[in-house]
Design a protein around this motif. Structure first.
Motif, PDB file in Angstrom:
ATOM      1  N   PHE A   1       0.779  -1.223   0.138  1.00  0.00           N
ATOM      2  CA  PHE A   1       0.131   0.052   0.051  1.00  0.00           C
ATOM      3  C   PHE A   1       0.805   1.245   0.108  1.00  0.00           C
ATOM      4  O   PHE A   1       0.488   2.168  -0.685  1.00  0.00           O
ATOM      5  CB  PHE A   1      -1.125  -0.185   1.331  1.00  0.00           C
ATOM      6  N   GLU A   2       2.063   1.201   0.869  1.00  0.00           N
ATOM      7  CA  GLU A   2       2.955   2.436   0.852  1.00  0.00           C
ATOM      8  C   GLU A   2       3.368   2.638  -0.437  1.00  0.00           C
ATOM      9  O   GLU A   2       3.415   3.742  -0.854  1.00  0.00           O
ATOM     10  CB  GLU A   2       3.925   2.143   1.763  1.00  0.00           C
ATOM     11  N   SER A   3       3.648   1.644  -1.265  1.00  0.00           N
ATOM     12  CA  SER A   3       4.609   1.839  -2.546  1.00  0.00           C
ATOM     13  C   SER A   3       3.500   1.949  -3.663  1.00  0.00           C
ATOM     14  O   SER A   3       3.813   2.726  -4.550  1.00  0.00           O
ATOM     15  CB  SER A   3       5.441   0.748  -2.943  1.00  0.00           C
ATOM     16  N   VAL A   4       2.271   1.568  -3.580  1.00  0.00           N
ATOM     17  CA  VAL A   4       1.401   1.448  -4.907  1.00  0.00           C
ATOM     18  C   VAL A   4       0.367   2.502  -4.708  1.00  0.00           C
ATOM     19  O   VAL A   4       0.036   3.266  -5.637  1.00  0.00           O
ATOM     20  CB  VAL A   4       0.815   0.122  -5.171  1.00  0.00           C
ATOM     21  N   VAL A   5      -0.394   2.468  -3.551  1.00  0.00           N
ATOM     22  CA  VAL A   5      -1.511   3.276  -3.176  1.00  0.00           C
ATOM     23  C   VAL A   5      -1.277   4.852  -2.839  1.00  0.00           C
ATOM     24  O   VAL A   5      -1.776   5.851  -3.455  1.00  0.00           O
ATOM     25  CB  VAL A   5      -2.494   2.654  -2.317  1.00  0.00           C
ATOM     26  N   LYS A   6      -0.255   4.845  -1.881  1.00  0.00           N
ATOM     27  CA  LYS A   6      -0.040   6.158  -1.251  1.00  0.00           C
ATOM     28  C   LYS A   6       0.468   7.146  -2.160  1.00  0.00           C
ATOM     29  O   LYS A   6      -0.058   8.415  -2.286  1.00  0.00           O
ATOM     30  CB  LYS A   6       1.132   6.058  -0.159  1.00  0.00           C
ATOM     31  N   PRO A   7       1.421   6.668  -3.218  1.00  0.00           N
ATOM     32  CA  PRO A   7       1.658   7.746  -4.223  1.00  0.00           C
ATOM     33  C   PRO A   7       0.758   8.480  -5.087  1.00  0.00           C
ATOM     34  O   PRO A   7       0.805   9.229  -5.833  1.00  0.00           O
ATOM     35  CB  PRO A   7       2.787   6.941  -5.102  1.00  0.00           C
ATOM     36  N   ARG A   8      -0.492   7.546  -5.057  1.00  0.00           N
ATOM     37  CA  ARG A   8      -1.681   8.141  -6.011  1.00  0.00           C
ATOM     38  C   ARG A   8      -2.413   9.135  -4.864  1.00  0.00           C
ATOM     39  O   ARG A   8      -3.441   9.712  -5.607  1.00  0.00           O
ATOM     40  CB  ARG A   8      -2.559   7.082  -6.356  1.00  0.00           C
ATOM     41  N   ILE A   9      -2.166   9.321  -3.982  1.00  0.00           N
ATOM     42  CA  ILE A   9      -2.809  10.302  -3.182  1.00  0.00           C
ATOM     43  C   ILE A   9      -2.209  11.705  -3.256  1.00  0.00           C
ATOM     44  O   ILE A   9      -1.050  12.071  -2.839  1.00  0.00           O
ATOM     45  CB  ILE A   9      -2.939  10.151  -1.659  1.00  0.00           C
ATOM     46  N   PRO A  10      -2.922  12.605  -4.005  1.00  0.00           N
ATOM     47  CA  PRO A  10      -2.275  13.931  -4.442  1.00  0.00           C
ATOM     48  C   PRO A  10      -1.851  14.820  -3.034  1.00  0.00           C
ATOM     49  O   PRO A  10      -0.705  15.367  -2.750  1.00  0.00           O
ATOM     50  CB  PRO A  10      -3.281  14.902  -5.150  1.00  0.00           C
ATOM     51  N   LEU A  11      -2.601  14.630  -1.843  1.00  0.00           N
ATOM     52  CA  LEU A  11      -2.319  15.204  -0.677  1.00  0.00           C
ATOM     53  C   LEU A  11      -1.075  14.359   0.022  1.00  0.00           C
ATOM     54  O   LEU A  11      -0.832  14.941   0.932  1.00  0.00           O
ATOM     55  CB  LEU A  11      -3.181  15.653   0.232  1.00  0.00           C
ATOM     56  N   GLY A  12      -0.660  13.418  -0.322  1.00  0.00           N
ATOM     57  CA  GLY A  12       0.445  12.700   0.034  1.00  0.00           C
ATOM     58  C   GLY A  12       0.427  11.856   1.333  1.00  0.00           C
ATOM     59  O   GLY A  12       1.475  11.336   1.927  1.00  0.00           O
ATOM     60  N   ARG A  13      -0.610  11.573   1.887  1.00  0.00           N
ATOM     61  CA  ARG A  13      -0.854  10.813   3.139  1.00  0.00           C
ATOM     62  C   ARG A  13      -2.051  10.074   3.399  1.00  0.00           C
ATOM     63  O   ARG A  13      -3.147  10.492   2.563  1.00  0.00           O
ATOM     64  CB  ARG A  13      -0.557  11.860   4.294  1.00  0.00           C
ATOM     65  N   TRP A  14      -2.030   9.251   4.070  1.00  0.00           N
ATOM     66  CA  TRP A  14      -3.483   8.780   4.568  1.00  0.00           C
ATOM     67  C   TRP A  14      -4.234   9.621   5.012  1.00  0.00           C
ATOM     68  O   TRP A  14      -3.996  10.336   5.799  1.00  0.00           O
ATOM     69  CB  TRP A  14      -3.178   7.425   5.431  1.00  0.00           C
ATOM     70  N   GLY A  15      -5.712   9.257   5.157  1.00  0.00           N
ATOM     71  CA  GLY A  15      -6.604   9.908   5.950  1.00  0.00           C
ATOM     72  C   GLY A  15      -6.477   9.507   7.261  1.00  0.00           C
ATOM     73  O   GLY A  15      -6.127   8.394   7.756  1.00  0.00           O
TER      74      GLY A  15
END
Ligand code: NAP
Length: 253
Positions: free
Chosen positions: A205-219
């Protein structure tokens, strides 16, 4: 900013003892609302009530399984009796998919999800509408998910409930607008909670999903305090039938 003040308002948050629901409950109490939390786990109910109670408003936590119609009916009555009335209802309690392949899915697994995420919302909102209609006001809010927008492999049943609740609030907005009842959905992106913490901070998730979040962090749960206050308050008096996405921009990428 008086429009955001929730003094003298009562908000019910199902699944308010943990995660996103607890973030909402904290925000609501912080803005002056009396808060009622429903959840099954007595210990989590108690610690959530203690934490939310620090804002100084009235807080009540009830043990309720929203997948049980009789419990929902009884608990809604108890909620009104204790608090006098209810102004906003957040149908947030939900359970996640077990990751079963669709062709191997049992009917029990399908119904486990629908019982909480769909029927639980139906019973909670039905009791809420019965209470709000004669009062001529109220705000209904359901927690949806981005899985209603994106294909969710091995979670088709979960996604179907999250799309279903959006259709539900659209109908409620139309049917009960004339009674001053508003209905909206909040659609969270990836949030670190009891539902996701087992995998969300793992390598994949850190390498594939997180980079897709423009604000750069999990909610985080407290990212849902502001939207909860807005939807419970007079600031959203002309806002109904909508789904509001709170996802750090994930859906746009
Ligand atoms: P969570 O930390 O696991 O919280 C789930 C809450 O629902 C808990 O308070 C739990 O309390 C309650 N609950 C579960 N089943 C229940 C039942 N049968 N009756 C009453 N309460 C019940 O997970 P969360 O992520 O905050 O989930 C909250 C909502 O957000 C869910 O609807 C979920 O589908 C949605 N959502 C989450 C994410 C995410 O990334 N985390 C993304 C999109 C949407 P008890 O166990 O004590 O009953």
């Amino acid at each position: 900013m008086d429009a955001f003040n929730l003094t003298d308002k009562v908000a019910l948050v199902t699944g308010g003892n943990n995660g996103i629901g607890l973030g909402m409950a904290e925000g609501l109490a912080g803005a002056g609302a009396d808060v009622v939390i429903w959840g099954r786990n007595a210990e989590r109910n108690e610690s959530a009530a203690e934490s939310v109670g620090r804002h100084g408003t009235r807080v009540l936590a009830l043990r309720v399984d929203v997948a049980d119609e009789a419990q929902v009916v009884e608990a809604f009555g108890e909620t009104v009796e204790a608090m006098g009335h209810v102004d906003a209802v957040f149908a947030n309690a939900g359970v996640g998919a077990a990751g079963t392949r669709f062709d191997e899915m049992t009917t029990d697994e399908w119904r486990r999800i629908f019982g909480v995420n769909m029927e639980g919302v139906f019973w909670t909102f039905r009791e809420a509408v019965r209470h709000m209609k004669p009062r001529g006001s109220g705000s209904l809010v359901v927690t949806s998910s981005l899985s209603a927008d994106l294909g969710f492999s091995r979670g088709e049943h979960y996604a179907a409930t999250k799309a279903g609740v959006r259709a539900l609030i659209q109908g409620l907005a139309v049917e009960y607008g004339k009674y001053g009842i508003r209905a909206n959905a909040i659609s969270p992106g990836w949030v670190v909670t009891g539902m996701t913490d087992a995998f969300i901070e793992g390598d994949q998730f850190e390498s594939v999903v997180k980079p897709r979040i423009p604000l750069g962090r999990w909610g985080h749960p407290d990212d849902f305090a502001g939207i909860a206050v807005y939807l419970a308050s007079d600031a959203s008096a002309w806002h109904t039938g909508d789904t509001i996405t709170v996802d750090g921009g994930f859906l746009q990428r």
